[in-house]
Design an enzyme around this catalytic site. Structure first.
Site, PDB file in Angstrom:
ATOM      1  CE1 TYR A  50      -3.328  -2.561  -0.152  1.00 55.06           C
ATOM      2  CE2 TYR A  50      -4.076  -2.188   2.155  1.00 55.06           C
ATOM      3  CZ  TYR A  50      -4.144  -2.838   1.014  1.00 55.06           C
ATOM      4  OH  TYR A  50      -5.213  -3.600   1.015  1.00 55.06           O
ATOM      5  N   PRO A 206     -16.842  -4.140   0.718  1.00 57.02           N
ATOM      6  CG  PRO A 206     -17.107  -3.670   2.990  1.00 57.02           C
ATOM      7  CD  PRO A 206     -16.186  -3.643   1.949  1.00 57.02           C
ATOM      8  CG  LEU A 207     -20.084  -0.153   2.152  1.00 57.31           C
ATOM      9  CD1 LEU A 207     -19.618   1.204   2.435  1.00 57.31           C
ATOM     10  CD2 LEU A 207     -21.371  -0.460   2.342  1.00 57.31           C
ATOM     11  N   GLY A 209     -17.205  -1.045  -3.585  1.00 59.60           N
ATOM     12  CA  GLY A 209     -16.264  -0.069  -4.295  1.00 59.60           C
ATOM     13  C   GLY A 209     -16.486   0.926  -4.874  1.00 59.60           C
ATOM     14  N   GLY A 210     -17.828   1.627  -4.079  1.00 56.30           N
ATOM     15  CA  GLY A 210     -18.311   2.938  -4.686  1.00 56.30           C
ATOM     16  C   GLY A 210     -19.247   2.692  -5.944  1.00 56.30           C
ATOM     17  CB  THR A 213     -21.747   6.434  -5.264  1.00 57.25           C
ATOM     18  OG1 THR A 213     -20.413   6.192  -6.054  1.00 57.25           O
ATOM     19  CG2 THR A 213     -21.348   5.779  -3.762  1.00 57.25           C
TER      20      THR A 213
END
Length: 294
Positions: A50, A206-207, A209-210, A213
């Site tokens: 990272y 878990p959402l 990755g955007g 939106t």
């Protein structure tokens, strides 16, 4: 029996805290860690790569400023990917390396970066076609015997890859992509394998990755419509419903929330107390796939 590390749900994903995202200062890292602890999030997910191999050390600088923080948190990190970057001039091509020498060297570098003498969890980042299970086992056994690694797991491994490796070394975690827009693990055996072998799944992105939106996902409208019905029923926000949907699964998925805002983690923390009914869970699955179950 696997060692229980008492990881929090959710886990704070740190990939975008540094060079690959927010470029936190040391003070900002420390503030974010403290905000996480204040809302009951004590686990932090890293990987050696990272920030082009910089984020672990930056996070560690914050821990070094306040020596009391280390005992309050759980550090998770991953190794096994070799990136081509100026910080690793000897890497000529992006590749995988799960040799005994590389795993030990990577773990010891992570310990140095964090300024600690142990990692709570070490994961192999990706399945390696050249993985030799006896080498991985020797590396992990060495690190655990020295007290440098408490628990071991994998990331992005399929059931047959898990089963092969666990004949040589106990596996306690598998970090996978699973969400309302990545539902394959519910049917391809990954989560069944976790239950069968008492492996705790962690969910990255878990959402989605955007993707929820905007209008990029083909079932975006049906997912958001179904979720909006449940937000009213459970008196919760959209993100809480999406995390609760994962939490409802019997494999006890731990969501890794990759955010630079503690409010998003607080939302996911609230979701830990919500368990959807079976019909509500299948309402969301139908919205995601566009089909009723057979």
């Amino acid at each position: 029996m696997k060692q229980q590390e008492q990881l929090s749900s959710p886990i704070a994903g740190c990939m975008r805290w540094g060079k690959w995202g927010a470029n936190f200062s040391t003070a900002a890292y420390r503030a974010m860690i403290e905000e996480c602890l204040a809302i009951g999030v004590n686990s932090f997910d890293h990987a050696d790569i990272y920030g082009d191999y910089t984020t672990e050390e930056e996070f560690g600088d914050a821990l070094k400023e306040d020596k009391t923080l280390r005992s309050q948190i759980k550090l998770i990190t991953k190794c096994g990917i070799q990136m081509v970057t100026e910080n690793r001039p000897n890497h000529n091509i992006k590749s995988y390396n799960t040799s005994k020498k590389h795993i030990i060297r990577s773990a010891e570098q992570s310990l140095k970066n964090f300024g600690t003498d142990y990692l709570d969890v070490l994961l192999i980042h990706r399945p390696d076609p050249l993985l030799a299970p006896e080498e991985v086992a020797e590396a992990i056994q060495t690190l655990q015997n020295q007290g440098k690694v408490h628990a071991f797991g994998v990331s992005n491994f399929l059931p047959h890859q898990v089963n092969m490796l666990r004949k040589w070394v106990p596996i306690q975690y598998n970090q996978i992509e699973v969400s309302i827009i990545c539902t394959a693990p519910f049917n391809n055996g990954i989560l069944d394998n976790c239950i069968e072998n008492e492996i705790t799944p962690m969910a990255w992105a878990p959402l989605g990755g955007g993707l929820l939106t905007d209008d990029l996902h083909p079932h975006y409208r049906s997912i958001t419509h179904a979720a909006s019905l449940l937000t009213e029923k459970y008196v919760a926000g959209l993100n809480e419903i999406l995390i609760a949907w994962l939490n409802t699964h019997p494999s006890k998925i731990l969501p890794v929330i990759g955010t630079t805002k503690s409010e998003r983690l607080a939302q996911a923390k609230i979701a830990a107390s919500i368990k959807l009914t079976r019909e509500d869970w299948f309402l969301m699955m139908k919205a995601a796939t566009g089909e009723d179950v057979a």
